[in-house]
Design a protein around this motif. Structure first.
Motif: not given
Length: 112
Positions: A63-89
């Motif tokens: 469960d700990l490994v799964f929770y950490v994986f979820i947090l890291l995945t959300l951080a990566a998705v958020f980072n990609l979103h910010l990069r894409q938004r900067a590129q669109l601007e």
């Protein structure tokens, strides 16, 4: 045992790839390499994940490994979103600049 060897090989390959990319994105490469090393330690000693999980109040190591994986995945998705938004601007600014640079006065024939 076979699964552990396969996972350790995959994690080693991931760490080597991450370290080979450290010139392009040093922070991300080091973070991925550290995650791969941590994963290798947890694959080699699965009881350690349970010990850490119990220490932080989670029942099982999986469960700990799964929770950490979820947090890291959300951080990566958020980072990609910010990069894409900067590129669109940036693309919008470039498009506006190009439109202004190539603008011309309409001729009398083109006016409504």
């Amino acid at each position: 045992m076979i699964a552990q060897i396969g996972l350790l090989g995959a994690l080693a390959a991931l760490a080597l790839y991450a370290l080979s990319q450290r010139r392009r994105t040093p922070f991300v490469a080091i973070a991925i390499a550290a995650g791969a090393v941590t994963g290798a330690v947890l694959v080699a000693a699965p009881g350690m994940a349970t010990d850490v999980a119990l220490a932080v109040g989670i029942g099982r190591g999986a469960d700990l490994v799964f929770y950490v994986f979820i947090l890291l995945t959300l951080a990566a998705v958020f980072n990609l979103h910010l990069r894409q938004r900067a590129q669109l601007e940036t693309l919008t600014q470039l498009t506006r600049t190009l439109a202004l640079m190539t603008a011309r006065q309409p001729t009398p024939d083109e006016r409504p």
